[in-house]
Design a protein around this motif. Sequence first.
Motif, PDB file in Angstrom:
ATOM      1  N   LYS A   3       0.830  -1.198   0.000  1.00 14.16           N
ATOM      2  CA  LYS A   3       0.000   0.000   0.000  1.00 14.16           C
ATOM      3  C   LYS A   3       0.873   1.259   0.000  1.00 14.16           C
ATOM      4  CE  LYS A   3      -4.232   1.466   2.208  1.00 14.16           C
ATOM      5  NZ  LYS A   3      -5.126   1.275   3.337  1.00 14.16           N
ATOM      6  N   ASN A   4       1.934   1.270   0.796  1.00 13.61           N
ATOM      7  CA  ASN A   4       2.850   2.412   0.841  1.00 13.61           C
ATOM      8  C   ASN A   4       3.587   2.585  -0.490  1.00 13.61           C
ATOM      9  OD1 ASN A   4       2.185   3.100   3.427  1.00 13.61           O
ATOM     10  ND2 ASN A   4       3.870   1.979   4.373  1.00 13.61           N
ATOM     11  N   LEU A   5       3.971   1.485  -1.095  1.00  9.56           N
ATOM     12  CA  LEU A   5       4.663   1.543  -2.376  1.00  9.56           C
ATOM     13  C   LEU A   5       3.752   2.127  -3.457  1.00  9.56           C
ATOM     14  CD1 LEU A   5       7.187   0.923  -4.023  1.00  9.56           C
ATOM     15  CD2 LEU A   5       6.275  -1.366  -4.424  1.00  9.56           C
ATOM     16  N   LEU A   7       1.217   4.136  -2.953  1.00 12.51           N
ATOM     17  CA  LEU A   7       1.035   5.541  -2.632  1.00 12.51           C
ATOM     18  C   LEU A   7       2.246   6.363  -3.085  1.00 12.51           C
ATOM     19  CD1 LEU A   7      -0.711   7.714  -1.314  1.00 12.51           C
ATOM     20  CD2 LEU A   7       0.414   7.177   0.847  1.00 12.51           C
ATOM     21  N   ASP A   8       3.436   5.855  -2.854  1.00 11.02           N
ATOM     22  CA  ASP A   8       4.656   6.540  -3.293  1.00 11.02           C
ATOM     23  C   ASP A   8       4.704   6.678  -4.814  1.00 11.02           C
ATOM     24  OD1 ASP A   8       5.475   6.800  -0.684  1.00 11.02           O
ATOM     25  OD2 ASP A   8       6.886   5.118  -0.752  1.00 11.02           O
ATOM     26  N   ILE A   9       4.331   5.636  -5.514  1.00 12.69           N
ATOM     27  CA  ILE A   9       4.309   5.675  -6.982  1.00 12.69           C
ATOM     28  C   ILE A   9       3.271   6.675  -7.477  1.00 12.69           C
ATOM     29  CG2 ILE A   9       3.742   4.339  -9.060  1.00 12.69           C
ATOM     30  CD1 ILE A   9       5.065   1.911  -7.649  1.00 12.69           C
ATOM     31  N   ALA A  10       2.102   6.716  -6.842  1.00  9.03           N
ATOM     32  CA  ALA A  10       1.054   7.663  -7.228  1.00  9.03           C
ATOM     33  C   ALA A  10       1.514   9.101  -7.014  1.00  9.03           C
ATOM     34  CB  ALA A  10      -0.226   7.381  -6.446  1.00  9.03           C
ATOM     35  N   ILE A  11       2.206   9.355  -5.910  1.00 12.69           N
ATOM     36  CA  ILE A  11       2.714  10.703  -5.628  1.00 12.69           C
ATOM     37  C   ILE A  11       3.766  11.099  -6.661  1.00 12.69           C
ATOM     38  CG2 ILE A  11       4.059  12.071  -3.982  1.00 12.69           C
ATOM     39  CD1 ILE A  11       2.541  10.580  -1.747  1.00 12.69           C
TER      40      ILE A  11
END
Length: 155
Positions: A3-5, A7-11
């Motif tokens: 989930k964090n990965l 989110l980081d890619i989306a940002i």
Amino acid sequence: MTKNLLLDIAILLALAVLGVVAYKLAPLLQPKTDIALPLSSCNLNQHPCVATLPDGGQMEFSIEPRPIPALRPLQLQASFHGSAVRRVEVDLAGTDMKMGYNRPLLEAHGDDGSRFSGQASLPVCITGSMEWEATVLVDNGKALIAVPFRFVSGN
């Protein structure tokens, strides 16, 4: 972790898209001119100003009413002698304080395309009078020519 990965890619993707949009819109804020003439010493608050263009022709530019007020409709006029012109815009920018995008397109009048006019207004400055730069952007089909003038407006 996944989930964090995501989110980081989306940002990162959003930042990349914003960067591309900013790059594409940058010419609107600072147009890329081919030729920039030196700043004129003429006072637009007193009379129309004349500038000699690189092709030898002349441009006469005026802003009315005089003295140039803030928060009132302004009439911008540009006329050309000895130059063929396709498009004219006037970039109005505060010299000491950014006042937002203010670049009216002037409309051609007459059959020969030698006279252009349009309307604009200046936002009010809370400190009273303010120095402005009116850069006339002249497109003659071969080059974009920037012709800058400075003036002071009051409330």
